[in-house]
Design an enzyme around this catalytic site. Structure first.
Site, PDB file in Angstrom:
ATOM      1  N   ILE A 138      30.031  42.490  49.246  1.00  0.00           N
ATOM      2  CA  ILE A 138      30.553  42.934  49.607  1.00  0.00           C
ATOM      3  C   ILE A 138      30.895  44.267  49.543  1.00  0.00           C
ATOM      4  O   ILE A 138      30.405  45.964  49.366  1.00  0.00           O
ATOM      5  CB  ILE A 138      31.891  42.890  51.108  1.00  0.00           C
ATOM      6  N   SER A 139      31.885  43.833  48.413  1.00  0.00           N
ATOM      7  CA  SER A 139      32.610  45.294  47.516  1.00  0.00           C
ATOM      8  C   SER A 139      33.562  44.691  46.282  1.00  0.00           C
ATOM      9  O   SER A 139      33.840  43.656  46.439  1.00  0.00           O
ATOM     10  CB  SER A 139      33.704  46.199  48.809  1.00  0.00           C
ATOM     11  N   SER A 140      34.384  46.101  45.582  1.00  0.00           N
ATOM     12  CA  SER A 140      35.073  45.240  45.106  1.00  0.00           C
ATOM     13  C   SER A 140      36.082  46.070  45.200  1.00  0.00           C
ATOM     14  O   SER A 140      35.564  47.818  45.544  1.00  0.00           O
ATOM     15  CB  SER A 140      33.957  45.646  43.709  1.00  0.00           C
ATOM     16  N   GLY A 141      36.815  45.772  44.237  1.00  0.00           N
ATOM     17  CA  GLY A 141      38.571  46.966  44.471  1.00  0.00           C
ATOM     18  C   GLY A 141      38.981  46.690  43.269  1.00  0.00           C
ATOM     19  O   GLY A 141      38.441  45.816  41.822  1.00  0.00           O
ATOM     20  N   TYR A 190      42.065  44.509  42.055  1.00  0.00           N
ATOM     21  CA  TYR A 190      42.003  43.262  42.488  1.00  0.00           C
ATOM     22  C   TYR A 190      41.357  42.429  42.115  1.00  0.00           C
ATOM     23  O   TYR A 190      41.459  41.442  41.424  1.00  0.00           O
ATOM     24  CB  TYR A 190      43.222  42.848  42.560  1.00  0.00           C
ATOM     25  N   GLY A 191      39.627  42.742  42.908  1.00  0.00           N
ATOM     26  CA  GLY A 191      39.082  41.219  43.301  1.00  0.00           C
ATOM     27  C   GLY A 191      37.716  42.109  43.443  1.00  0.00           C
ATOM     28  O   GLY A 191      37.487  43.592  43.664  1.00  0.00           O
ATOM     29  N   LYS A 245      37.947  37.150  49.065  1.00  0.00           N
ATOM     30  CA  LYS A 245      38.239  38.143  48.269  1.00  0.00           C
ATOM     31  C   LYS A 245      38.602  36.711  47.063  1.00  0.00           C
ATOM     32  O   LYS A 245      39.998  35.486  47.169  1.00  0.00           O
ATOM     33  CB  LYS A 245      39.488  38.633  48.846  1.00  0.00           C
ATOM     34  N   ASP A 271      48.881  51.500  51.332  1.00  0.00           N
ATOM     35  CA  ASP A 271      47.391  52.253  51.804  1.00  0.00           C
ATOM     36  C   ASP A 271      46.465  51.838  52.940  1.00  0.00           C
ATOM     37  O   ASP A 271      45.367  50.924  52.470  1.00  0.00           O
ATOM     38  CB  ASP A 271      46.378  50.817  50.783  1.00  0.00           C
TER      39      ASP A 271
END
Length: 431
Positions: free
Chosen positions: A71-74, A76-77, A96, A198
């Site tokens: 799906i996605s990355s940020g 921290y993970g 996650k 956030d």
């Protein structure tokens, strides 16, 4: 909700300590306070003095879940879409995976970040219809996986969907339902002394049934009797476009009002289909020095006017107040902006003004916003944000390129955080 001891959450190093032991659940149990078990030691001597073998997870992620895609990355993970493999259970989940620490190209385990500790502890305790539900936490080969309920949409995707020229604005009933449910979730967090810190469209999920779920509590923390100023632990919080003026002016003792400013920015974005304060972020050159975000402050002042002592009595006490002196004086243009985007609901403007109040002590609280007349008059409020719509939103895009959850995560691959861009050829629309 049983409050988590803030002294436990403020440890700088959670790796291997007693706090982490109370956070990780047994891999075969759901993540609830009553099912926590200590994290086994890597090596332990038995009665004969021999070393026990390294800890092995009793349940491995790929034994329990089928990975559908990335799906996605940020920061921290990385987040993956998955489906349960348990017999008779076809539910979908978002997993996650926290990134291991790296030194060069060598992966070296040095513990779990403070942010990860907080997110696991808080999500294990929180329980509300408008907060994303944590299903379980799995520890496997020094990697931590948080398994959440899956939501088919997020607000960023919905805004992008409507921003195409041939499409109309988001229906008023949808905006009203999304905003009320978002405020309901924020009110629950604040009643339990939790700041999200956030809130932005990408972190607000919406299920296919139109239920809003606040996600990504990686920056969240307790603010009840903190041991030190909130600024000390995290010098920069909230994504720049949704950051409250007191944060921009260097406040070290901010309140829950910062979340309500972010809600106001989200409300404006749902109406305008673009961020209301889209400034350019000045990057930090040194970790110890936080730059003044001049451009972001300029964007706010151009619409809301200059923050005077009459409008914000405490503005002169803000650490970065001197940075405002060179700014040109502006009147309040919020009402003009509201009409320019085509909005006509007078009560909606009243609510937006209350959320985007300069003075944090005068800014609406989540509870007072929930009781605003905007939610009573006009379009009927429902708990299904999609109720009555003649169209359906496409589901969140899932990539099958980078869907190997067993590999170490890096931010160089897959979809960037908060992005719907990239090559469309290798994306799937999951039904």
């Amino acid at each position: 909700m049983q409050r988590v001891n803030d002294r436990e959450l403020d440890k700088d190093d959670c790796g291997g300590g007693p706090n982490l032991q109370t956070i990780i659940t047994a891999s075969t149990a759901t993540a609830t306070p009553t099912t926590r078990h200590p994290l086994p030691n890597r090596h332990r001597e038995d009665d004969a003095g021999e070393n026990m073998p390294p800890y092995r997870s009793k349940v491995r992620v790929l034994d329990r879940y089928q990975i559908i895609g990335f799906i996605s990355s940020g920061t921290y993970g990385r987040v993956y879409k998955a489906r349960s493999k348990l017999p008779g259970n076809t539910k979908e989940f978002a997993i996650k995976k926290f990134k291991p620490d790296k030194e060069g190209e060598i992966i070296q385990y040095t513990g779990i970040s403070q942010s990860a500790c907080r997110e696991m502890a808080l999500c294990s305790e929180l329980g509300h219809e408008n907060i994303i539900h944590l299903h379980e936490i799995i520890l496997e080969d020094k990697c931590i996986y948080m398994v959440f309920e899956y939501a088919e949409h997020d607000l960023l995707q919905i805004v992008h969907f409507h921003s195409h020229p041939e499409r109309r604005s988001i229906p008023e009933a949808t905006v009203k339902s999304v905003l009320w449910q978002l405020l309901n979730g924020v009110s629950y967090l604040h009643q339990n002394w939790v700041l999200h810190r956030d809130l932005k469209p990408a972190n607000i999920m919406v299920t296919a049934a139109g239920e809003v779920k606040i996600g990504d509590l990686g920056l969240a923390r307790l603010f009840w009797k903190p041991l030190q100023s909130l600024y000390t632990g995290d010098k920069v919080v909230v994504t720049i476009w949704y950051r409250a003026p007191e944060l921009l002016l260097g406040s070290k003792h901010y309140t829950a009002a910062i979340d309500l400013w972010a809600v106001g920015c989200i409300f404006a974005e749902l109406l305008a289909l673009r961020p209301i304060f889209k400034g350019e972020e000045a990057k930090m050159e040194k970790k110890s020095t936080v730059p003044f975000q001049k451009n972001q402050m300029q964007k706010i002042i151009e619409i809301l006017g200059t923050p005077t002592k009459e409008r914000w009595p405490g503005v002169a006490q803000q650490p970065e107040h001197s940075q405002l002196l060179p700014f040109k004086q502006y009147p309040n243009h919020l009402e003009s902006w509201y009409h320019q985007i085509g909005a006509t609901n007078a009560l909606g403007f009243q609510l937006l003004s209350g959320l985007l109040e300069y003075d944090p002590t005068q800014r609406l609280t989540a509870q007072s916003a929930l009781e605003h007349p905007y939610f009573v008059e006009g379009a009927k409020l429902t708990l299904n944000a999609f109720d009555g719509q003649a169209f359906e939103y496409p589901h969140r895009r899932v990539s099958q390129d980078d869907n190997d959850i067993s590999l170490p995560g890096t931010k160089r691959s897959g979809l960037p955080d908060d992005s719907l861009g990239g090559s469309r050829a290798k994306r799937l629309k999951e039904g």
